[in-house]
Design a protein around this motif. Structure first.
Motif, PDB file in Angstrom:
ATOM      1  N   LYS A   1       0.789  -1.216   0.000  1.00 54.31           N
ATOM      2  CA  LYS A   1       0.000   0.000   0.000  1.00 54.31           C
ATOM      3  C   LYS A   1       0.836   1.289   0.000  1.00 54.31           C
ATOM      4  N   ILE A   2       0.250   2.323  -0.610  1.00 52.61           N
ATOM      5  CA  ILE A   2       0.760   3.689  -0.451  1.00 52.61           C
ATOM      6  C   ILE A   2       0.236   4.188   0.886  1.00 52.61           C
ATOM      7  N   THR A   3       1.138   4.516   1.790  1.00 48.85           N
ATOM      8  CA  THR A   3       0.725   4.850   3.157  1.00 48.85           C
ATOM      9  C   THR A   3       1.069   6.274   3.563  1.00 48.85           C
ATOM     10  N   TYR A   4       1.838   6.960   2.725  1.00 48.75           N
ATOM     11  CA  TYR A   4       2.323   8.282   3.156  1.00 48.75           C
ATOM     12  C   TYR A   4       2.458   9.211   1.954  1.00 48.75           C
ATOM     13  N   ILE A   5       1.803  10.371   2.011  1.00 49.99           N
ATOM     14  CA  ILE A   5       1.980  11.428   1.014  1.00 49.99           C
ATOM     15  C   ILE A   5       1.981  12.761   1.748  1.00 49.99           C
ATOM     16  N   GLN A   6       3.127  13.405   1.746  1.00 44.59           N
ATOM     17  CA  GLN A   6       3.246  14.679   2.470  1.00 44.59           C
ATOM     18  C   GLN A   6       4.213  15.597   1.728  1.00 44.59           C
ATOM     19  N   PRO A   7       4.043  16.920   1.880  1.00 44.36           N
ATOM     20  CA  PRO A   7       5.000  17.861   1.275  1.00 44.36           C
ATOM     21  C   PRO A   7       6.396  17.652   1.832  1.00 44.36           C
ATOM     22  N   THR A   8       7.390  18.011   1.058  1.00 43.76           N
ATOM     23  CA  THR A   8       8.779  17.801   1.490  1.00 43.76           C
ATOM     24  C   THR A   8       9.153  18.678   2.675  1.00 43.76           C
ATOM     25  N   ILE A   9       8.360  19.700   2.971  1.00 42.52           N
ATOM     26  CA  ILE A   9       8.663  20.550   4.130  1.00 42.52           C
ATOM     27  C   ILE A   9       8.428  19.800   5.435  1.00 42.52           C
ATOM     28  N   GLU A  10       7.642  18.706   5.361  1.00 40.89           N
ATOM     29  CA  GLU A  10       7.432  17.874   6.540  1.00 40.89           C
ATOM     30  C   GLU A  10       8.633  16.947   6.732  1.00 40.89           C
ATOM     31  N   PRO A  11       9.000  16.648   7.976  1.00 45.21           N
ATOM     32  CA  PRO A  11      10.114  15.715   8.209  1.00 45.21           C
ATOM     33  C   PRO A  11       9.831  14.360   7.564  1.00 45.21           C
ATOM     34  N   ALA A  12      10.777  13.863   6.796  1.00 39.05           N
ATOM     35  CA  ALA A  12      10.572  12.598   6.094  1.00 39.05           C
ATOM     36  C   ALA A  12      10.727  11.428   7.053  1.00 39.05           C
ATOM     37  N   PRO A  13       9.878  10.443   6.964  1.00 39.03           N
ATOM     38  CA  PRO A  13      10.015   9.257   7.814  1.00 39.03           C
ATOM     39  C   PRO A  13      11.208   8.409   7.374  1.00 39.03           C
ATOM     40  N   ILE A  14      11.641   7.563   8.272  1.00 41.69           N
ATOM     41  CA  ILE A  14      12.740   6.649   7.961  1.00 41.69           C
ATOM     42  C   ILE A  14      12.196   5.482   7.142  1.00 41.69           C
ATOM     43  N   ALA A  15      12.913   5.134   6.084  1.00 39.50           N
ATOM     44  CA  ALA A  15      12.488   4.035   5.220  1.00 39.50           C
ATOM     45  C   ALA A  15      13.652   3.094   4.971  1.00 39.50           C
ATOM     46  N   SER A  16      13.326   1.853   4.661  1.00 38.69           N
ATOM     47  CA  SER A  16      14.367   0.874   4.335  1.00 38.69           C
ATOM     48  C   SER A  16      15.138   1.285   3.090  1.00 38.69           C
ATOM     49  N   ARG A  17      14.424   1.948   2.167  1.00 35.00           N
ATOM     50  CA  ARG A  17      15.068   2.441   0.964  1.00 35.00           C
ATOM     51  C   ARG A  17      14.473   3.798   0.596  1.00 35.00           C
ATOM     52  N   THR A  18      15.321   4.734   0.239  1.00 38.54           N
ATOM     53  CA  THR A  18      14.876   6.072  -0.160  1.00 38.54           C
ATOM     54  C   THR A  18      15.391   6.377  -1.556  1.00 38.54           C
ATOM     55  N   ILE A  19      14.500   6.893  -2.415  1.00 40.11           N
ATOM     56  CA  ILE A  19      14.853   7.252  -3.787  1.00 40.11           C
ATOM     57  C   ILE A  19      14.658   8.744  -3.986  1.00 40.11           C
ATOM     58  N   ASP A  20      15.683   9.413  -4.478  1.00 43.62           N
ATOM     59  CA  ASP A  20      15.595  10.833  -4.777  1.00 43.62           C
ATOM     60  C   ASP A  20      14.744  11.029  -6.029  1.00 43.62           C
ATOM     61  N   GLY A  21      13.672  11.795  -5.908  1.00 44.52           N
ATOM     62  CA  GLY A  21      12.748  11.991  -7.008  1.00 44.52           C
ATOM     63  C   GLY A  21      13.013  13.221  -7.854  1.00 44.52           C
ATOM     64  N   THR A  22      14.143  13.864  -7.675  1.00 52.54           N
ATOM     65  CA  THR A  22      14.462  15.050  -8.461  1.00 52.54           C
ATOM     66  C   THR A  22      14.468  14.711  -9.961  1.00 52.54           C
ATOM     67  N   ASN A  23      13.761  15.511 -10.733  1.00 53.61           N
ATOM     68  CA  ASN A  23      13.662  15.321 -12.195  1.00 53.61           C
ATOM     69  C   ASN A  23      13.059  13.966 -12.577  1.00 53.61           C
ATOM     70  N   LYS A  24      12.171  13.460 -11.719  1.00 53.36           N
ATOM     71  CA  LYS A  24      11.450  12.227 -12.018  1.00 53.36           C
ATOM     72  C   LYS A  24       9.968  12.450 -11.735  1.00 53.36           C
ATOM     73  N   VAL A  25       9.150  11.635 -12.353  1.00 56.50           N
ATOM     74  CA  VAL A  25       7.697  11.717 -12.171  1.00 56.50           C
ATOM     75  C   VAL A  25       7.157  10.338 -11.809  1.00 56.50           C
ATOM     76  N   LEU A  26       6.323  10.326 -10.797  1.00 58.74           N
ATOM     77  CA  LEU A  26       5.658   9.096 -10.371  1.00 58.74           C
ATOM     78  C   LEU A  26       4.217   9.135 -10.866  1.00 58.74           C
ATOM     79  N   MET A  27       3.737   8.027 -11.402  1.00 55.47           N
ATOM     80  CA  MET A  27       2.352   7.944 -11.852  1.00 55.47           C
ATOM     81  C   MET A  27       1.833   6.521 -11.645  1.00 55.47           C
ATOM     82  N   PRO A  28       0.515   6.314 -11.689  1.00 56.63           N
ATOM     83  CA  PRO A  28       0.009   4.944 -11.569  1.00 56.63           C
ATOM     84  C   PRO A  28       0.498   4.071 -12.723  1.00 56.63           C
ATOM     85  N   GLY A  29       0.680   2.793 -12.451  1.00 59.44           N
ATOM     86  CA  GLY A  29       1.050   1.861 -13.503  1.00 59.44           C
ATOM     87  C   GLY A  29      -0.059   1.742 -14.523  1.00 59.44           C
ATOM     88  N   LEU A  30       0.284   1.304 -15.725  1.00 60.88           N
ATOM     89  CA  LEU A  30      -0.648   1.266 -16.838  1.00 60.88           C
ATOM     90  C   LEU A  30      -1.393  -0.070 -16.903  1.00 60.88           C
TER      91      LEU A  30
END
Length: 434
Positions: free
Chosen positions: A31-60
């Protein structure tokens, strides 16, 4: 948290907030469990991906395929549909075996997930092998085998191997992996079977609580012959025989009338629009804008690879829009967001998954793809929705995730042994050349 995308732009397909910029999006399990602006403190994750110059969208969602036909890509091109189907494809398909079907389906899935498709609806032979391939690869799939009963006086569904295959597939795979694999019933078309077969198939679907997948009004010949035979269009014939009383995906709908569209809307029948296949076979152009205005849900499909040659659904997205603009002489027809909806939320509705997939929102399944916008083709971006519809190809897909599982990332398949598969595919092709 298992996976966190930081500072990402998301095209959500949520009509309330279609674009989110500079957000952090987190996944836990499926599940998608978290969506927040970057100004909010980011939670700790097992893996983090930098989304700069990338776009996320639903799968086709690819809502009409004959996946194992990937082995017949380019087998018989530049022919009219009836000639192509009856004189070339049907004879070639008689050579298919369960193993060949599994190999061809896996090859199709590899192509699909590398280009951003996380779900497909398949109508083909040896459906248990199709379902097994989808299960092994980790994608969503609705799977069926179409009834073809050309002799109306002798055909008996219960003596057809489609019946036994369907029962076996239901027992082995229906709703397996918490509904990731679904089995459906299928009628190939109004021109390849008759009313007794339709009744038997719908009785079977009712007994096992299945959806249906059909071909509908793909060619003018089909439409005209049906009217000549029954005095009604294929939509009207199928409606009057109860075929459309089930959750139903109808592939093509090229020649449907305005009265047909009313019926499809009333019945809740989903159309799977296949623009490239219809172009290649010169079948015509489905009036999808009129369908949507009439209240019909429209999804997208690639059809089989012998009548398209690509599983890249981004090609269908762009073509679906451009063809409507041309046909209506209206540059505002089928705008970018509308065709993206067809490939995402429209597909999720067609597969019966709209409550859990097709959108980026908390509580929805993590069926998402990551698109690289740091390329010459994408770097000039004023609106990511426009880029996704008109500039993006499957080659821009960097990561494909289905139910929280990474299936593909930067050329690496996580659930498919691609070298072994390619060897099997090359060997399999020899069957059709001998």
């Amino acid at each position: 948290m298992d996976l966190l995308f930081k500072n990402i732009t998301a095209v959500t397909m949520n009509p309330v907030v279609p674009i989110l910029r500079n957000v952090n999006i987190g996944i836990n399990g499926r599940k998608i469990t978290y969506i927040q602006p970057t100004i909010e403190p980011a939670p700790i994750a097992s893996r983090t991906i930098d989304g700069t110059n990338k776009v996320l969208m639903p799968g086709l969602y690819n809502c009409h395929t004959h996946a194992a036909m990937t082995l017949l890509r380019g087998y018989a091109n530049d022919r009219a549909l009836e000639d192509w189907l009856f004189n070339y494809i049907f004879p070639a398909e008689r050579k298919l075996t369960p193993k060949l079907t599994h190999t061809g389906t896996m090859l199709a899935i590899a192509e699909m997930i590398a280009s951003g498709t996380i779900a497909f609806s398949d109508m083909y032979f040896f459906m248990d092998e199709v379902a097994n391939a989808a299960y092994e690869a980790g994608v969503l799939a609705n799977v069926c085998n179409a009834v073809i009963g050309l002799d109306k006086d002798t055909y008996d569904f219960h003596k057809d191997n489609v019946y036994s295959q369907s029962l076996d597939a239901i027992n082995r795979f229906h709703n397996k992996s918490d509904g990731r694999i679904k089995i459906e019933a299928s009628i190939h078309g109004v021109y390849t079977s008759f009313a007794p077969a339709w009744q038997q198939v719908t009785d079977f679907a009712a007994k096992h609580d299945l959806g249906l997948h059909i071909h509908l009004s793909e060619t003018k010949t089909e439409q005209d012959n049906c009217i000549a035979t029954y005095g009604q269009t294929p939509t009207q014939v199928f409606s009057n025989h109860g075929v459309l009383d089930f959750p139903c995906v109808a592939a093509h709908g090229v020649w449907v009338t305005e009265e047909d569209m009313k019926i499809l809307a009333e019945k809740g029948t989903h159309i799977a629009h296949n623009p490239l296949s219809n172009l290649k076979l010169a079948s015509g152009l489905a009036p999808i804008c009129k369908m949507k205005n009439a209240g019909v849900n429209v999804s997208l499909g690639t059809d089989g690879m012998a009548s398209n040659n690509s599983h890249d659904l981004f090609e269908e997205i762009k073509m679906a829009s451009l063809l409507q603009k041309y046909a209506q002489n209206d540059p505002t027809a089928a705008p970018a967001h509308t065709v993206l909806e067809m490939a995402t939320t429209g597909g999720a509705k067609a597969q019966g998954r709209a409550h859990e997939s097709g959108m980026i929102a908390t509580g929805y399944d993590a069926d998402i793809i990551l698109i690289d916008f740091d390329t010459p083709r994408q770097s000039a971006c004023y609106d990511p929705i426009l880029n996704l519809a008109y500039s993006t190809t499957g080659r821009d897909v960097e990561m494909t995730i289905c139910r929280g599982q990474v299936l593909y990332e930067k050329g690496e398949y996580k659930t498919i042994d691609i070298e072994k598969l390619l060897h099997e595919a090359r060997t399999a092709m020899k069957v059709f050349t001998n």
